[in-house]
Design a protein around this motif. Structure first.
Motif, PDB file in Angstrom:
ATOM      1  N   LYS A   9       0.836  -1.207   0.000  1.00  0.00           N
ATOM      2  CA  LYS A   9       0.000   0.000   0.000  1.00  0.00           C
ATOM      3  C   LYS A   9       0.868   1.253   0.000  1.00  0.00           C
ATOM      4  N   LEU A  10       1.903   1.243   0.827  1.00  0.00           N
ATOM      5  CA  LEU A  10       2.778   2.408   0.932  1.00  0.00           C
ATOM      6  C   LEU A  10       3.462   2.701  -0.401  1.00  0.00           C
ATOM      7  N   THR A  11       3.895   1.650  -1.070  1.00  0.00           N
ATOM      8  CA  THR A  11       4.536   1.824  -2.383  1.00  0.00           C
ATOM      9  C   THR A  11       3.573   2.470  -3.381  1.00  0.00           C
ATOM     10  N   ILE A  12       2.343   1.990  -3.416  1.00  0.00           N
ATOM     11  CA  ILE A  12       1.345   2.497  -4.367  1.00  0.00           C
ATOM     12  C   ILE A  12       0.930   3.921  -4.033  1.00  0.00           C
ATOM     13  N   LEU A  13       0.626   4.177  -2.764  1.00  0.00           N
ATOM     14  CA  LEU A  13       0.021   5.453  -2.381  1.00  0.00           C
ATOM     15  C   LEU A  13       1.047   6.558  -2.172  1.00  0.00           C
ATOM     16  N   ALA A  14       2.291   6.203  -1.898  1.00  0.00           N
ATOM     17  CA  ALA A  14       3.344   7.218  -1.850  1.00  0.00           C
ATOM     18  C   ALA A  14       3.697   7.663  -3.268  1.00  0.00           C
ATOM     19  N   ALA A  16       1.638   7.641  -5.839  1.00  0.00           N
ATOM     20  CA  ALA A  16       0.523   8.435  -6.352  1.00  0.00           C
ATOM     21  C   ALA A  16       0.535   9.856  -5.808  1.00  0.00           C
ATOM     22  N   ALA A  17       1.156  10.063  -4.639  1.00  0.00           N
ATOM     23  CA  ALA A  17       1.166  11.388  -4.018  1.00  0.00           C
ATOM     24  C   ALA A  17       2.241  12.303  -4.582  1.00  0.00           C
ATOM     25  N   LYS A  18       3.142  11.773  -5.405  1.00  0.00           N
ATOM     26  CA  LYS A  18       4.274  12.573  -5.863  1.00  0.00           C
ATOM     27  C   LYS A  18       3.867  13.730  -6.776  1.00  0.00           C
ATOM     28  N   TYR A  19       2.644  13.668  -7.340  1.00  0.00           N
ATOM     29  CA  TYR A  19       2.210  14.722  -8.259  1.00  0.00           C
ATOM     30  C   TYR A  19       1.746  15.982  -7.520  1.00  0.00           C
ATOM     31  N   ASP A  20       1.581  15.872  -6.207  1.00  0.00           N
ATOM     32  CA  ASP A  20       1.171  17.039  -5.419  1.00  0.00           C
ATOM     33  C   ASP A  20       2.418  17.689  -4.845  1.00  0.00           C
ATOM     34  N   VAL A  21       2.705  18.936  -5.278  1.00  0.00           N
ATOM     35  CA  VAL A  21       3.942  19.607  -4.859  1.00  0.00           C
ATOM     36  C   VAL A  21       3.707  20.626  -3.748  1.00  0.00           C
ATOM     37  N   SER A  22       2.461  20.755  -3.306  1.00  0.00           N
ATOM     38  CA  SER A  22       2.143  21.848  -2.381  1.00  0.00           C
ATOM     39  C   SER A  22       2.373  21.487  -0.923  1.00  0.00           C
ATOM     40  N   CYS A  23       3.526  20.876  -0.640  1.00  0.00           N
ATOM     41  CA  CYS A  23       3.783  20.459   0.738  1.00  0.00           C
ATOM     42  C   CYS A  23       5.135  20.929   1.228  1.00  0.00           C
ATOM     43  N   GLY A  53      21.168  23.986   4.657  1.00  0.00           N
ATOM     44  CA  GLY A  53      21.469  22.736   3.990  1.00  0.00           C
ATOM     45  C   GLY A  53      20.825  21.507   4.601  1.00  0.00           C
ATOM     46  N   ARG A  54      20.041  21.678   5.665  1.00  0.00           N
ATOM     47  CA  ARG A  54      19.428  20.527   6.334  1.00  0.00           C
ATOM     48  C   ARG A  54      18.231  20.027   5.525  1.00  0.00           C
ATOM     49  N   CYS A  55      18.167  18.725   5.297  1.00  0.00           N
ATOM     50  CA  CYS A  55      17.042  18.126   4.595  1.00  0.00           C
ATOM     51  C   CYS A  55      15.945  17.796   5.594  1.00  0.00           C
ATOM     52  N   VAL A  56      14.766  18.293   5.349  1.00  0.00           N
ATOM     53  CA  VAL A  56      13.625  18.004   6.212  1.00  0.00           C
ATOM     54  C   VAL A  56      12.592  17.235   5.396  1.00  0.00           C
ATOM     55  N   SER A  57      12.006  16.232   6.009  1.00  0.00           N
ATOM     56  CA  SER A  57      11.149  15.334   5.246  1.00  0.00           C
ATOM     57  C   SER A  57       9.864  15.036   5.985  1.00  0.00           C
ATOM     58  N   LEU A  58       8.890  14.559   5.247  1.00  0.00           N
ATOM     59  CA  LEU A  58       7.619  14.155   5.826  1.00  0.00           C
ATOM     60  C   LEU A  58       7.090  12.930   5.087  1.00  0.00           C
ATOM     61  N   LEU A  59       6.195  12.251   5.737  1.00  0.00           N
ATOM     62  CA  LEU A  59       5.515  11.129   5.105  1.00  0.00           C
ATOM     63  C   LEU A  59       4.432  11.696   4.201  1.00  0.00           C
ATOM     64  N   LYS A  60       4.576  11.475   2.910  1.00  0.00           N
ATOM     65  CA  LYS A  60       3.685  12.081   1.920  1.00  0.00           C
ATOM     66  C   LYS A  60       2.954  10.965   1.184  1.00  0.00           C
TER      67      LYS A  60
END
Length: 419
Positions: A9-14, A16-23, A53-60
Motif C-alpha cells: 500500500k505504501l509503495t502504491i500510495l506514496a 501516487a502522491a508525488k504529483y502534489d507539490v504543495s507540501c 542545507g538541512r534536509c527536512v522530510s515528511l511522510l507524503k
C-alpha cells in the motif's frame, strides 16, 4: 498487522502522491509542551532543503487512490487502469508514529482520492489527524489536503488538528476545469477556501481576547495549479494566483507542470511535458508579487501574455522599462531598489544600511553580493558608470546573456529544447 500488505500500500500510495507539490513548507509553531512526540517549528517541515542545507522530510501519501471522478489530467482518475489501494485510518497513524520514532520523518502530508463523496473522505482524513494529536500526543507538522465540496463543519474541525490546509484549484481557469474535469464544480473548490480563511481570521481575533483559544491552521492554507494541461498562458495563470492570494489570503500558490498520464484528445500529446524552466519563471513571478512590490499587470498583460524563458521576470520587466533607469544606488528609495535586476531582498537591506555611513561604489556593491552582470546596467553609484554601446533592450539582453555563467546558459538551452 500484515506488513507485506502495508508495504505494498505504501509503495502504491506514496508514488501516487508525488504529483502534489504543495507540501514544501509549514510556517507553523506548534510547540511540544506536554512531553509528546514531535515539534512543528517555525523553520518548516518539508521535503526539501533549508537555508543551512538541512534536509527536512515528511511522510507524503494518499489515504487512497480510488476516486469517483474522471479528471483527464489525473493519474488516479476512475477510468485509468492502475493498481488501487487504500489505507485504514489506524494504519496511517501507526506508519506516521513508527516512521517518526525511527527519525525517518518530521511530519505528515496526507491527501486522498475521493471515494463515496467529499464529506466521507474528509472525515477519514480528519480522523487520522485527530488520532495523532489526541491519542498519540503528536506535535509534529500535519498538512491535510482538503477535499473540494467538504462541508463547513468538517473544514472547521480539520483546522483544529492540522497545521496547514490546502485545496488544489487544479486548473487555473473555469473554462479549463470544465473541459478537463466536467464532473467538478469551481464553487466546490472555493467554498472550503472561504471557510478556512474566515476561521483563521476568527480564531486570531479570539486569541487576542482569550489566551486559551486553540490554534486554527497556524500555517495557513495553500493551493496548487497544473500548468500546461489546458492551454492557459502565463498571464491567465498568474492572474488566477494573484486572485487567490488577495481573496483567500493564501500562504502559497504552487505551480506543477503537467505530466502526461493518459491518452486523451483534450490533453497535450503524450511525451509533451512542461519545461521545468517555465515552472521556475512562474515561481519567480510569484515571488516578485509577494515580496518585491510588483503588480501582476506590470509583468504580464495583453502585450506580454507569457514570461520570457531566457531571462528572469524582473530583468524582463526592466528591459521593457529602460526609461526608469539607471537609479542612483546611494539615493533611490527601497521600493525602487527592489526592482533593480540582480538585487535581492537581503542585498537591498545591506545597501540601505551601508549607505548611511558612506557613498557606495561598484566594489562595495560587489562585496554586498549583488549580481553585477545584471545590476551594473541599471544603477549608478560613486564610481564610473558602465557604458552601453547601443541603447536597445535587445542588445542589452544579449550582452547580459553572454556574460551569464555557462551553467545558466546550459540550463536555458536544455529547457528550450523541450518545446
Amino acid at each position: 498487522m500484515d506488513y507485506e500488505r502495508i508495504k505494498e500500500k505504501l509503495t502504491i500510495l506514496a508514488d501516487a502522491a508525488k504529483y502534489d507539490v504543495s507540501c514544501s513548507s509549514s510556517g507553523s509553531n506548534r510547540k511540544n509542551n506536554s512531553k509528546g512526540l514531535g515539534d512543528a517549528s517555525g523553520m518548516g517541515i518539508c521535503h526539501s532543503y533549508t537555508e543551512d542545507g538541512r534536509c527536512v522530510s515528511l511522510l507524503k501519501i494518499l489515504l487512497t487512490n480510488h476516486c469517483i471522478f474522471d479528471c483527464a489530467y489525473c493519474v488516479t482518475r476512475k477510468n485509468n487502469d492502475i493498481k488501487r489501494a487504500a489505507f485504514k485510518v489506524q494504519e496511517v497513524v501507526d506508519l506516521t508514529i513508527n516512521f517518526y520514532r525511527r527519525n525517518y520523518i518530521e511530519g505528515l502530508f496526507l491527501s486522498s482520492g475521493i471515494f463515496k463523496d467529499a464529506d466521507y473522505t474528509m472525515e477519514r482524513l480528519i480522523q487520522v489527524a485527530k488520532k495523532l494529536r489526541l491519542e498519540e500526543n503528536f506535535n509534529g507538522y500535519i498538512h491535510l489536503k482538503s477535499i473540494p465540496g467538504a462541508s463547513d463543519e468538517l473544514m472547521r474541525e480539520a483546522g483544529l488538528y492540522a497545521d496547514r490546509l490546502s485545496v488544489n484549484i487544479e486548473i487555473p481557469t473555469k473554462a479549463g476545469l470544465k473541459l478537463l474535469a466536467p464532473d467538478k464544480k469551481h464553487e466546490d473548490f472555493i467554498k472550503p477556501m472561504e471557510k478556512v480563511k474566515n476561521e483563521i481570521i476568527q480564531y486570531r481575533q479570539e486569541s487576542k481576547l482569550i489566551r486559551s483559544t486553540p490554534k486554527y491552521a497556524p500555517a495557513g492554507q495553500s493551493t496548487q495549479m497544473i500548468v500546461g494541461a489546458s492551454g492557459e498562458n502565463d498571464r491567465e495563470i498568474m492572474y488566477s494566483a494573484n486572485f487567490f492570494y488577495k481573496k483567500y489570503h493564501m500562504k502559497r500558490v504552487y505551480y506543477s507542470g503537467y505530466v502526461p498520464v493518459a491518452q486523451d484528445p483534450r490533453l497535450p500529446a503524450l511525451g509533451t511535458q512542461v519545461p521545468m524552466l517555465r515552472e521556475n519563471r512562474l515561481y519567480q513571478t510569484d515571488w516578485l508579487l509577494r515580496y518585491y512590490g510588483f503588480d501582476v499587470r506590470e509583468l504580464l498583460n495583453d502585450e506580454h501574455p507569457n514570461l520570457d524563458l531566457e531571462v528572469d521576470p524582473k530583468l524582463s520587466w526592466a528591459l521593457r522599462n529602460r526609461h526608469l533607469f539607471p537609479l542612483d544606488v546611494n539615493k533611490v528609495e527601497k521600493q525602487l531598489l527592489l526592482r533593480v535586476p540582480g538585487v535581492g531582498l537581503k542585498s537591498v537591506q545591506k545597501i540601505i544600511q551601508a549607505r548611511k555611513f558612506r557613498k557606495l561604489n561598484w566594489e562595495h556593491l560587489r562585496r554586498i553580493g549583488i549580481a553585477m552582470n545584471r545590476a551594473k546596467f541599471f544603477l549608478t553609484c560613486d564610481s564610473k558608470d558602465f557604458e552601453v554601446k547601443e541603447p536597445s533592450s535587445e542588445y542589452l539582453k544579449s550582452v547580459i546573456l553572454k556574460t551569464s555563467s555557462g551553467k545558466f546558459r546550459k540550463e536555458i538551452d536544455t529547457q528550450l529544447s523541450l518545446f
